[in-house]
Design a protein around this motif. Structure first.
Motif, PDB file in Angstrom:
ATOM      1  N   TRP A  89       0.833  -1.206   0.000  1.00 53.92           N
ATOM      2  CA  TRP A  89       0.000   0.000   0.000  1.00 53.92           C
ATOM      3  C   TRP A  89       0.868   1.257   0.000  1.00 53.92           C
ATOM      4  CZ3 TRP A  89      -3.889  -1.841   4.255  1.00 53.92           C
ATOM      5  CH2 TRP A  89      -4.842  -2.681   3.676  1.00 53.92           C
ATOM      6  N   GLY A  90       2.000   1.221   0.696  1.00 53.25           N
ATOM      7  CA  GLY A  90       2.917   2.358   0.683  1.00 53.25           C
ATOM      8  C   GLY A  90       3.441   2.644  -0.713  1.00 53.25           C
TER       9      GLY A  90
ATOM     10  N   GLN B 135       1.975   1.803  -3.413  1.00 55.33           N
ATOM     11  CA  GLN B 135       0.827   2.195  -4.224  1.00 55.33           C
ATOM     12  C   GLN B 135       0.383   3.625  -3.943  1.00 55.33           C
ATOM     13  OE1 GLN B 135      -2.438  -0.557  -3.925  1.00 55.33           O
ATOM     14  NE2 GLN B 135      -3.859   0.793  -5.003  1.00 55.33           N
ATOM     15  N   TYR B 136       0.109   3.936  -2.681  1.00 58.09           N
ATOM     16  CA  TYR B 136      -0.513   5.216  -2.349  1.00 58.09           C
ATOM     17  C   TYR B 136       0.471   6.346  -2.051  1.00 58.09           C
ATOM     18  CZ  TYR B 136      -4.761   2.474  -2.187  1.00 58.09           C
ATOM     19  OH  TYR B 136      -5.793   1.647  -2.516  1.00 58.09           O
ATOM     20  N   ILE B 137       1.643   6.006  -1.544  1.00 55.15           N
ATOM     21  CA  ILE B 137       2.635   7.044  -1.242  1.00 55.15           C
ATOM     22  C   ILE B 137       3.645   7.162  -2.380  1.00 55.15           C
ATOM     23  CG2 ILE B 137       4.458   7.768   0.350  1.00 55.15           C
ATOM     24  CD1 ILE B 137       2.856   6.243   2.560  1.00 55.15           C
TER      25      ILE B 137
ATOM     26  N   GLY C 168       3.279   6.060  -5.483  1.00 53.24           N
ATOM     27  CA  GLY C 168       2.695   6.276  -6.801  1.00 53.24           C
ATOM     28  C   GLY C 168       2.912   5.136  -7.774  1.00 53.24           C
ATOM     29  N   TYR C 169       3.056   3.904  -7.273  1.00 53.78           N
ATOM     30  CA  TYR C 169       3.227   2.725  -8.122  1.00 53.78           C
ATOM     31  C   TYR C 169       1.952   1.881  -8.078  1.00 53.78           C
ATOM     32  CZ  TYR C 169       8.204   3.802  -8.024  1.00 53.78           C
ATOM     33  OH  TYR C 169       9.418   4.414  -8.144  1.00 53.78           O
ATOM     34  N   PRO C 170       1.020   2.119  -8.995  1.00 55.83           N
ATOM     35  CA  PRO C 170      -0.206   1.327  -8.970  1.00 55.83           C
ATOM     36  C   PRO C 170       0.085  -0.135  -9.289  1.00 55.83           C
ATOM     37  CG  PRO C 170      -0.126   2.719 -10.929  1.00 55.83           C
ATOM     38  CD  PRO C 170       1.045   3.083 -10.080  1.00 55.83           C
TER      39      PRO C 170
ATOM     40  N   TYR D  35      -1.906  -7.733  -7.344  1.00 64.66           N
ATOM     41  CA  TYR D  35      -3.068  -7.993  -6.490  1.00 64.66           C
ATOM     42  C   TYR D  35      -3.133  -9.470  -6.109  1.00 64.66           C
ATOM     43  CZ  TYR D  35      -5.157  -3.360  -7.066  1.00 64.66           C
ATOM     44  OH  TYR D  35      -5.406  -2.008  -7.024  1.00 64.66           O
TER      45      TYR D  35
ATOM     46  N   ARG E  77      -1.171 -10.315  -3.150  1.00 65.36           N
ATOM     47  CA  ARG E  77      -1.647  -9.783  -1.873  1.00 65.36           C
ATOM     48  C   ARG E  77      -2.654 -10.716  -1.202  1.00 65.36           C
ATOM     49  NH1 ARG E  77      -2.624  -3.327  -3.096  1.00 65.36           N
ATOM     50  NH2 ARG E  77      -0.557  -2.933  -3.965  1.00 65.36           N
TER      51      ARG E  77
END
Length: 153
Positions: free
Chosen positions: A22-23, A25-27, A29-31, A37, A40
């Motif tokens: 999530w870090g 992804q959301y911090i 900027g690596y979707p 998925y 995960r």
């Protein structure tokens, strides 16, 4: 180390893997791509398994935790091979040939293309990708879960 403390540590390790993802992804900027998925889901299962194992002390749950980690590690190895072009990944998240497609099929492929491709490496450090890190960590966690499963009380 006791079985209970090892179970807690392994549960927290999977939680840390999810928080790290999530870090990124959301911090960072690596979707994630589709296979990211997929990697995960077993960690979420291991978190639930760990919670149950702490409450119930069932040895079978440790075996399930190991299976979850082996599953995500295997997906990580597969994803690593796709990233490095060693084999093809799912057509739904890798580039495909457009040869032989008519205009409508090409348009449909473009419109249905995923935003993030599985066959590209979005981040790596010293040649190690996120999929590699997941595989390595997950296999180590699998060893931990196996230790919990076979350790005597």
């Amino acid at each position: 180390m006791t079985r209970k403390s090892a179970t807690l540590l392994l549960t927290l390790a999977s939680a840390a893997m999810i928080l790290s993802a999530w870090g990124f992804q959301y911090i960072g900027g690596y979707p994630p791509c589709k296979m990211c998925y997929w990697q995960r889901y077993p960690h979420f299962a291991a978190i639930a398994i760990g919670g149950l194992a702490l409450a119930m002390k069932a040895r079978l749950l440790a075996w399930l935790g190991a299976a979850a980690m082996l599953t995500t590690g295997g997906i990580g190895i597969f994803h690593s091979g796709v990233e490095r072009g060693l084999w093809e990944g799912p057509s739904s998240c890798t580039s495909t040939s457009i040869g032989g497609l008519n205009t409508d099929e090409l348009f449909d492929q473009i419109m249905n293309a995923p935003l993030v491709r599985c066959d590209e490496i979005p981040w790596e450090m010293f040649g190690v990708t996120m999929a590699n890190l997941n595989a390595l960590g997950s296999f180590a966690f699998a060893v931990g879960w196996l230790w919990v499963a076979i350790k005597s009380d």
